[in-house]
Design a protein around this motif. Sequence first.
Motif, PDB file in Angstrom:
ATOM      1  N   LEU A  22      -5.001  -6.463   3.009  1.00 20.04           N
ATOM      2  CA  LEU A  22      -4.752  -5.298   2.174  1.00 20.04           C
ATOM      3  C   LEU A  22      -3.257  -5.029   2.136  1.00 20.04           C
ATOM      4  CD1 LEU A  22      -7.532  -2.948   3.593  1.00 20.04           C
ATOM      5  CD2 LEU A  22      -7.560  -4.142   1.395  1.00 20.04           C
ATOM      6  N   GLY A  65      -5.966  -6.144  -2.616  1.00 19.75           N
ATOM      7  CA  GLY A  65      -6.687  -6.755  -1.505  1.00 19.75           C
ATOM      8  C   GLY A  65      -7.198  -8.123  -1.862  1.00 19.75           C
ATOM      9  N   THR A  87      -6.534   4.625   6.174  1.00 22.38           N
ATOM     10  CA  THR A  87      -7.585   4.049   5.343  1.00 22.38           C
ATOM     11  C   THR A  87      -7.665   2.541   5.534  1.00 22.38           C
ATOM     12  OG1 THR A  87      -7.346   5.817   3.721  1.00 22.38           O
ATOM     13  CG2 THR A  87      -8.430   3.806   2.973  1.00 22.38           C
ATOM     14  N   PHE A  88      -6.512   1.878   5.587  1.00 21.85           N
ATOM     15  CA  PHE A  88      -6.487   0.430   5.823  1.00 21.85           C
ATOM     16  C   PHE A  88      -7.167   0.095   7.154  1.00 21.85           C
ATOM     17  CE2 PHE A  88      -2.683  -1.222   3.095  1.00 21.85           C
ATOM     18  CZ  PHE A  88      -3.330  -0.816   1.956  1.00 21.85           C
ATOM     19  N   GLU A  89      -6.864   0.854   8.205  1.00 24.23           N
ATOM     20  CA  GLU A  89      -7.482   0.609   9.513  1.00 24.23           C
ATOM     21  C   GLU A  89      -9.002   0.728   9.426  1.00 24.23           C
ATOM     22  OE1 GLU A  89      -5.754   3.274  12.382  1.00 24.23           O
ATOM     23  OE2 GLU A  89      -3.734   2.526  12.001  1.00 24.23           O
ATOM     24  N   SER A 131       0.402  -2.626   5.164  1.00 24.68           N
ATOM     25  CA  SER A 131      -0.499  -3.751   4.984  1.00 24.68           C
ATOM     26  C   SER A 131      -1.396  -3.857   6.209  1.00 24.68           C
ATOM     27  CB  SER A 131       0.272  -5.055   4.770  1.00 24.68           C
ATOM     28  OG  SER A 131       1.038  -5.348   5.912  1.00 24.68           O
ATOM     29  N   ALA A 132      -2.468  -4.619   6.071  1.00 23.36           N
ATOM     30  CA  ALA A 132      -3.391  -4.857   7.173  1.00 23.36           C
ATOM     31  C   ALA A 132      -4.105  -6.172   6.921  1.00 23.36           C
ATOM     32  CB  ALA A 132      -4.402  -3.714   7.268  1.00 23.36           C
ATOM     33  N   GLU A 133      -4.542  -6.788   8.004  1.00 24.94           N
ATOM     34  CA  GLU A 133      -5.244  -8.063   7.892  1.00 24.94           C
ATOM     35  C   GLU A 133      -6.164  -8.238   9.086  1.00 24.94           C
ATOM     36  OE1 GLU A 133      -4.222 -12.834   7.891  1.00 24.94           O
ATOM     37  OE2 GLU A 133      -2.710 -11.427   7.190  1.00 24.94           O
ATOM     38  N   TRP A 150      -0.076  -2.481  -0.040  1.00 21.78           N
ATOM     39  CA  TRP A 150       0.242  -1.380  -0.944  1.00 21.78           C
ATOM     40  C   TRP A 150       1.753  -1.268  -1.045  1.00 21.78           C
ATOM     41  CZ3 TRP A 150       1.607   3.896   0.935  1.00 21.78           C
ATOM     42  CH2 TRP A 150       1.792   4.794  -0.118  1.00 21.78           C
ATOM     43  N   THR A 172      -3.586  -0.059  -4.318  1.00 25.26           N
ATOM     44  CA  THR A 172      -3.845  -1.033  -3.269  1.00 25.26           C
ATOM     45  C   THR A 172      -4.235  -2.376  -3.873  1.00 25.26           C
ATOM     46  OG1 THR A 172      -4.630   0.716  -1.809  1.00 25.26           O
ATOM     47  CG2 THR A 172      -5.304  -1.513  -1.262  1.00 25.26           C
ATOM     48  N   GLU A 178     -10.897   0.329   6.710  1.00 25.22           N
ATOM     49  CA  GLU A 178     -11.432  -0.760   5.898  1.00 25.22           C
ATOM     50  C   GLU A 178     -11.497  -2.064   6.698  1.00 25.22           C
ATOM     51  OE1 GLU A 178     -12.784  -0.697   2.874  1.00 25.22           O
ATOM     52  OE2 GLU A 178     -12.413   1.443   2.642  1.00 25.22           O
TER      53      GLU A 178
END
Length: 145
Positions: free
Chosen positions: A108, A89, A126-128, A3-5, A110, A87, A130
């Motif tokens: 994000l 989001g 890819t998350f980084e 995940s990422a935020e 997954w 994914t 985006e």
Amino acid sequence: MPSAEKTVQIGRTPEVVFAFLARGENDARWRPNVLDVARVSGEGVGARYRQGLKGPGGSRIPADYEVTGFEPGRRLAFQATGSVVRTQGEYTLTPTDGGGGTNLTLKLAWQPSGLSRFLGPVVGKTFEEEIAALDALRDLLENEA
């Protein structure tokens, strides 16, 4: 679960930021990994987009998605539909103090399953990318003001 935020502050109102994000065709203007994107059906919740992302050696990787949440000026959510990596989001928008700008948060996530779990490092990268692209979005919208 990868995940990422990230949250960025944009000097435009939530309504302006939302309208820009809600038109998926704008993604190629600020997300460097997007090769092409086009709405293929629907509007609001249920809208579907055909999207191609840059893959190894510049190849096109299908990354179609569907809008799953649509609250003008407040929230836009989506889920990938065109690849093994499903994914999810969500953009959330809140007015800044004073009301002339927007705090925009992108989350994000997954949930890997089966053999796709081996794609974790690629998805994380890819998350980084985006998340980092939010700075380009902010710059684009503020320079259009």
